[in-house]
Design a protein around this motif. Sequence first.
Motif, PDB file in Angstrom:
ATOM      1  N   LEU A 272       0.900  -1.146  -0.068  1.00 26.43           N
ATOM      2  CA  LEU A 272       0.093   0.185   0.114  1.00 26.43           C
ATOM      3  C   LEU A 272       0.739   1.135   0.022  1.00 26.43           C
ATOM      4  CD1 LEU A 272      -2.673  -1.240   2.541  1.00 26.43           C
ATOM      5  CD2 LEU A 272      -2.894  -1.208   0.119  1.00 26.43           C
ATOM      6  N   GLU A 273       0.107   2.335  -0.581  1.00 28.48           N
ATOM      7  CA  GLU A 273       0.915   3.593  -0.649  1.00 28.48           C
ATOM      8  C   GLU A 273      -0.073   4.649  -0.094  1.00 28.48           C
ATOM      9  OE1 GLU A 273       2.299   4.223  -4.602  1.00 28.48           O
ATOM     10  OE2 GLU A 273       4.359   2.910  -4.224  1.00 28.48           O
ATOM     11  N   GLY A 274       0.216   5.769   0.383  1.00 30.90           N
ATOM     12  CA  GLY A 274      -0.583   6.871   0.920  1.00 30.90           C
ATOM     13  C   GLY A 274      -1.897   6.478   1.615  1.00 30.90           C
ATOM     14  N   HIS A 275      -2.750   6.755   1.192  1.00 32.03           N
ATOM     15  CA  HIS A 275      -4.130   6.217   1.836  1.00 32.03           C
ATOM     16  C   HIS A 275      -4.939   5.106   1.159  1.00 32.03           C
ATOM     17  CE1 HIS A 275      -3.999  10.018   4.025  1.00 32.03           C
ATOM     18  NE2 HIS A 275      -3.497  10.622   3.145  1.00 32.03           N
ATOM     19  N   GLN A 276      -4.254   4.101   0.762  1.00 31.53           N
ATOM     20  CA  GLN A 276      -4.784   3.088   0.005  1.00 31.53           C
ATOM     21  C   GLN A 276      -5.280   2.157   1.018  1.00 31.53           C
ATOM     22  OE1 GLN A 276      -1.461   1.714  -2.601  1.00 31.53           O
ATOM     23  NE2 GLN A 276      -2.501   2.626  -4.336  1.00 31.53           N
ATOM     24  N   ALA A 277      -6.462   1.501   0.652  1.00 30.29           N
ATOM     25  CA  ALA A 277      -7.090   0.748   1.435  1.00 30.29           C
ATOM     26  C   ALA A 277      -6.882  -0.748   1.238  1.00 30.29           C
ATOM     27  CB  ALA A 277      -8.479   0.829   1.373  1.00 30.29           C
ATOM     28  N   ILE A 278      -7.224  -1.490   2.433  1.00 26.43           N
ATOM     29  CA  ILE A 278      -7.130  -2.947   2.350  1.00 26.43           C
ATOM     30  C   ILE A 278      -8.398  -3.759   2.243  1.00 26.43           C
ATOM     31  CG2 ILE A 278      -7.079  -3.585   4.782  1.00 26.43           C
ATOM     32  CD1 ILE A 278      -4.338  -5.406   3.980  1.00 26.43           C
ATOM     33  N   GLU A 279      -8.506  -4.741   1.355  1.00 25.97           N
ATOM     34  CA  GLU A 279      -9.634  -5.270   1.254  1.00 25.97           C
ATOM     35  C   GLU A 279      -9.951  -6.696   1.725  1.00 25.97           C
ATOM     36  OE1 GLU A 279     -13.029  -5.392  -2.350  1.00 25.97           O
ATOM     37  OE2 GLU A 279     -11.327  -6.427  -2.909  1.00 25.97           O
ATOM     38  N   LEU A 280     -11.000  -6.777   2.377  1.00 29.09           N
ATOM     39  CA  LEU A 280     -11.348  -8.399   3.072  1.00 29.09           C
ATOM     40  C   LEU A 280     -12.415  -8.732   2.131  1.00 29.09           C
ATOM     41  CD1 LEU A 280     -11.580  -7.419   6.797  1.00 29.09           C
ATOM     42  CD2 LEU A 280      -9.669  -7.631   5.408  1.00 29.09           C
ATOM     43  N   SER A 281     -12.086  -9.953   1.500  1.00 25.26           N
ATOM     44  CA  SER A 281     -13.236 -10.781   0.919  1.00 25.26           C
ATOM     45  C   SER A 281     -13.569 -11.874   1.343  1.00 25.26           C
ATOM     46  CB  SER A 281     -12.747 -10.909  -0.691  1.00 25.26           C
ATOM     47  OG  SER A 281     -12.556  -9.653  -1.478  1.00 25.26           O
ATOM     48  N   LEU A 292      -6.547  -2.934  -2.217  1.00 29.94           N
ATOM     49  CA  LEU A 292      -7.698  -2.404  -2.914  1.00 29.94           C
ATOM     50  C   LEU A 292      -7.293  -1.467  -3.977  1.00 29.94           C
ATOM     51  CD1 LEU A 292     -10.744  -2.134  -3.128  1.00 29.94           C
ATOM     52  CD2 LEU A 292     -10.833  -0.165  -1.671  1.00 29.94           C
ATOM     53  N   ARG A 293      -7.289  -1.935  -5.380  1.00 34.83           N
ATOM     54  CA  ARG A 293      -7.256  -1.004  -6.375  1.00 34.83           C
ATOM     55  C   ARG A 293      -5.800  -0.474  -6.700  1.00 34.83           C
ATOM     56  NH1 ARG A 293     -11.910   0.238  -9.097  1.00 34.83           N
ATOM     57  NH2 ARG A 293     -11.003   2.095  -9.854  1.00 34.83           N
ATOM     58  N   PRO A 319      -5.969   0.389   6.781  1.00 30.24           N
ATOM     59  CA  PRO A 319      -5.241  -0.735   7.459  1.00 30.24           C
ATOM     60  C   PRO A 319      -4.754  -0.367   8.788  1.00 30.24           C
ATOM     61  CG  PRO A 319      -3.667   0.057   5.843  1.00 30.24           C
ATOM     62  CD  PRO A 319      -5.246   0.656   5.529  1.00 30.24           C
ATOM     63  N   ARG A 320      -4.347   0.893   9.195  1.00 29.64           N
ATOM     64  CA  ARG A 320      -4.023   1.404  10.415  1.00 29.64           C
ATOM     65  C   ARG A 320      -5.217   1.140  11.257  1.00 29.64           C
ATOM     66  NH1 ARG A 320      -3.873   5.898  13.263  1.00 29.64           N
ATOM     67  NH2 ARG A 320      -4.159   7.379  11.435  1.00 29.64           N
ATOM     68  N   TYR A 321      -6.403   1.597  10.783  1.00 26.23           N
ATOM     69  CA  TYR A 321      -7.711   1.505  11.737  1.00 26.23           C
ATOM     70  C   TYR A 321      -8.015   0.133  11.835  1.00 26.23           C
ATOM     71  CZ  TYR A 321      -8.351   6.815  10.617  1.00 26.23           C
ATOM     72  OH  TYR A 321      -8.364   7.960  10.645  1.00 26.23           O
ATOM     73  N   LEU A 322      -7.896  -0.727  11.063  1.00 26.62           N
ATOM     74  CA  LEU A 322      -8.025  -2.022  11.230  1.00 26.62           C
ATOM     75  C   LEU A 322      -7.164  -2.793  12.280  1.00 26.62           C
ATOM     76  CD1 LEU A 322     -10.053  -4.338  10.375  1.00 26.62           C
ATOM     77  CD2 LEU A 322      -8.445  -4.774   8.376  1.00 26.62           C
ATOM     78  N   LEU A 323      -5.944  -2.532  12.389  1.00 23.97           N
ATOM     79  CA  LEU A 323      -5.133  -3.049  13.034  1.00 23.97           C
ATOM     80  C   LEU A 323      -5.308  -2.539  14.564  1.00 23.97           C
ATOM     81  CD1 LEU A 323      -1.611  -3.362  11.020  1.00 23.97           C
ATOM     82  CD2 LEU A 323      -3.048  -5.194  11.883  1.00 23.97           C
ATOM     83  N   ASP A 324      -5.547  -1.038  14.636  1.00 21.50           N
ATOM     84  CA  ASP A 324      -5.737  -0.954  16.011  1.00 21.50           C
ATOM     85  C   ASP A 324      -6.922  -1.340  16.621  1.00 21.50           C
ATOM     86  OD1 ASP A 324      -3.727   1.113  15.832  1.00 21.50           O
ATOM     87  OD2 ASP A 324      -5.125   2.903  15.180  1.00 21.50           O
ATOM     88  N   GLY A 325      -7.896  -1.573  15.959  1.00 19.20           N
ATOM     89  CA  GLY A 325      -9.333  -2.396  16.513  1.00 19.20           C
ATOM     90  C   GLY A 325      -8.812  -3.851  16.866  1.00 19.20           C
ATOM     91  N   LEU A 326      -7.803  -4.540  16.036  1.00 17.86           N
ATOM     92  CA  LEU A 326      -7.562  -6.021  16.460  1.00 17.86           C
ATOM     93  C   LEU A 326      -6.608  -6.130  17.477  1.00 17.86           C
ATOM     94  CD1 LEU A 326      -7.259  -7.164  12.633  1.00 17.86           C
ATOM     95  CD2 LEU A 326      -9.035  -7.640  14.381  1.00 17.86           C
TER      96      LEU A 326
END
Length: 371
Positions: A272-281, A292-293, A319-326
């Motif tokens: 990931l670069e910058g504000h790119q997101a991570i997708e859970l399928s 994501l994209r 991804p950072r928000y997701l890791l903080d919650g986990l």
Amino acid sequence: MKLQIEQAELADAARWIARHIPTKGTDPTALAVLLTADGDGLTVAYSSVEVSASVTIEANVIDGGKAAVSGRIFADILGALPPVQVEITGGPDGVDLAAGTNDFHLQPLDVHSYPSLPPMPALSGQVPGDLFATAVANVAPAVDYQTQAMPELGGIRLQPTGDQLQVMATDRYRVALQHIPWRQTGDAVSALLPGQGLVDIAKTAGAAEMADLALTGGSAGVQAGNRTSVSRLLPVDKFPNADRAFPKEYTATATCDVEELREAIRRIGLLLEGHQAIELSMASDHMIIQALRNTKATGKARIDCQLEGVESFDIAFNPRYLLDGLAPIDGQAAINLTTYAKPALIHAAIDEPTFQYLVIPVRDPAKAASA
């Protein structure tokens, strides 16, 4: 003032007090600590408009008295001294520290100009010290320390409810919430404390069996062992009504091993670069984690996952928000889902989890266009 005291305990106390002191200031008094020797102890204290803190340590007090010195220099010197007895001598010309073969002299500051320490408000109740420290640390990532327009987002809300204390923080993109046992002993109200100050205060409370809290509406106090902090309050009525953000019903729930999920997110996060997101399928028995994209590089990580409620579900997050919650979760993690565009709730996959983390997903432009 003259006394003898052990280096290790005094250095620890001075470091804790120094964490309350701002890094910059034009008024030397605003960066000073007040030393008060009386009875059988030395009290190290700091006071400002925002917060006050004090800690009392046993000492061999030969002559009582008061002195004000630069707080950070005092803490730095004590931290660098060997673990031997320290002799402190204070007078009109300043404060001398002697430890073994080391001698330091600190210039005096005006004791009479030092602001008086506010008293500890009437106690409201008690919480287990270790659980209080953990709860504050768990919700702290959701505190917004940068916002100027809404300073209340820089706070952590403490709200007594029956036999539970609700600890909450939100930056409008996520809500972190934890409940801990609460024993009320006096009047108590919902209080919004500056987040950074409360994080430092709560760390100390973790070493105490119980922490006494004062939540009076005018100010808030935390007392743990020989350490006391009194903080100003942020306007709790301006804190977002984040309780309403939690969905009452969910479409699906995904359950997986939290460590496997964290490791997969970290690996894919390398793309990931910058504000790119991570997708859970997600499917019935597995989850695919991917960037994501991302046009520069691709990659996927697959882990075991149980999805209930629907056959498949795709959603993307910061991804950072997701890791903080986990981070606070052990064992199995559960993710409660509604739609790809609405908040998801992360918690331990157990009955009545004490920690809950609501996070807004990142909307995939392609999906938004087809919706």
